[in-house]
Enzyme design. Sequence first.
Site, PDB file in Angstrom:
ATOM      1  N   HIS A 192       0.874  -0.982   0.008  1.00 46.80           N
ATOM      2  CA  HIS A 192      -0.050  -0.002  -0.002  1.00 46.80           C
ATOM      3  C   HIS A 192       0.670   1.424  -0.020  1.00 46.80           C
ATOM      4  CE1 HIS A 192      -3.482  -2.247   1.222  1.00 46.80           C
ATOM      5  NE2 HIS A 192      -2.697  -3.030   1.956  1.00 46.80           N
ATOM      6  N   SER A 322      16.997  18.018 -16.809  1.00 49.19           N
ATOM      7  CA  SER A 322      16.207  19.302 -16.828  1.00 49.19           C
ATOM      8  C   SER A 322      16.779  20.085 -17.597  1.00 49.19           C
ATOM      9  CB  SER A 322      16.019  19.707 -15.339  1.00 49.19           C
ATOM     10  OG  SER A 322      15.364  20.759 -15.346  1.00 49.19           O
ATOM     11  N   LYS A 328      20.304  17.575 -12.575  1.00 44.89           N
ATOM     12  CA  LYS A 328      18.986  16.513 -12.424  1.00 44.89           C
ATOM     13  C   LYS A 328      19.223  15.363 -13.480  1.00 44.89           C
ATOM     14  CE  LYS A 328      14.239  16.924 -11.520  1.00 44.89           C
ATOM     15  NZ  LYS A 328      13.827  15.825 -12.008  1.00 44.89           N
ATOM     16  N   GLU A 335      10.791   5.763 -17.756  1.00 43.79           N
ATOM     17  CA  GLU A 335       9.817   6.408 -18.404  1.00 43.79           C
ATOM     18  C   GLU A 335       9.304   6.001 -19.737  1.00 43.79           C
ATOM     19  OE1 GLU A 335      10.675  10.289 -15.845  1.00 43.79           O
ATOM     20  OE2 GLU A 335      11.308  10.238 -17.939  1.00 43.79           O
TER      21      GLU A 335
END
Length: 477
Positions: A192, A322, A328, A335
């Site tokens: 969960h 980025s 970053k 993805e």
Amino acid sequence: MQMIHTNDPHRIERDSLGEVRIPAGALYGAQTQRAIENFPISGLKPRQAFIWSMGMIKRAAAEVNQELGLLEVDKADAIILAAQEVIDGKLNEQFLVDPFQAGAGTSHHMNINEVIANRATQLMGGKLGEYRVHPNDHVNMAQSTNDVIPTAIRLGCLWRLDEILATLKDLTNALKIKADEFDDILKSGRTHLQDAVPIRLGQEFSAYSRAVERDAERILYAAEGLRRLGIGGTAVGSGLNAHPEYRYKMVERLSKLTGFPLNASDNLFESMQSMADASAFSASMRTLALTLIRIANDFRLLSSGPATGLDEIRLPAVQPGSSIMPGKVNPVMAEMLAMTMFQVIGCDTTIALAAQAGQLELNVMMPVIAYNLFEMMQITIGAVRTFTERSVSGLTANRAKAENWLAQNPIVVTALNPLIGYRQGAELVKEAAARGLTIRSIAIEKAMAGTLKRIDNGQSVSVEEIETVLDDLRRLT
């Protein structure tokens, strides 16, 4: 068809609807040109798997019809040579019909018939549009769009089956290597998305590996239905205009040419009507897509941060993440995999809708079924291969962070349940959360005070008993 010569860069062909202007050097003919003009829909073209399989069918048909004495040897030889050029990918630029077209795939089919007929005519010393080999009478002898296109769908999927299975095997092996490499790293389990009992990082990765392996098994099983060919059914399954031996000889010849174990359909009428085998294969690909999305999402979670996330694994840095935030790095391969699998699920949805949209003796939605099947195989192979090579193979574990999260996890109190019971354990969790301390420190504190009791006899729990249990969390995994 009659060809009319002109001096412009086009030639004129005439079909049953009238004259058609065709680029002078094009191997395709009037029906293909009409389809190009009628269906300027997406700019998409047939996938190589479809072109290859259609070429295979045309070569096999020429060989079988010649063997049966129905097709002259010189015409058969020319068709075989032209079809082989199609199979080898030498004529790919001639296949231009959009997959969103007239139903059943007649336009696709005539594209292949006309290209092979014109190329065979050239090989016999003729000119384009002369049709010494006729697209319908010779290239399409004993065939119909209605049995050729579903056969091509089946063969095209089988053509890439070994490739997709090998790609999945590579991913399975890469995940298994990481499972072995990370087997001694204890970490917090999560259910969960909340803290749960300990697990080894290697166990998580072993689950990923086995899940992909099971999906590959499902794909292989579903592919067995594709080996059943309805070729020879011609228009509705009755075999009209085909020699009685044609269907069996075609399956035998296609098996020999492709190297695939194939068998003749036990009901040609069913093979005309039903796209269930294609739909079942597509569904097995969808199931793989669901698994891969789940794994990609786990990779993103496990590598999140690094300063403010889980940071339990480190993915290879393959590009800056980025345009505004220096330094970053994003989980771009995970993805990419997820986005690709979304597309696969979309393809499967299209196939499912198209499979149920057939009426009576024919499913006219075959062109979009073909395109989406071959599209999902193409992008799955590319995405999985890239994810394996540029993400899984190079990822590393952050042992310190994983073990630190486990040390802070109050749910390790579960290990004390046999000693102190569920109620006292829940109280420890509540107090640890309120005071910002670990379960170990709270339990030792209470043991030293004599307020933590054994569930079996009510005696006080010793510090040594607490430490013995909490020092051996691996046994819980």
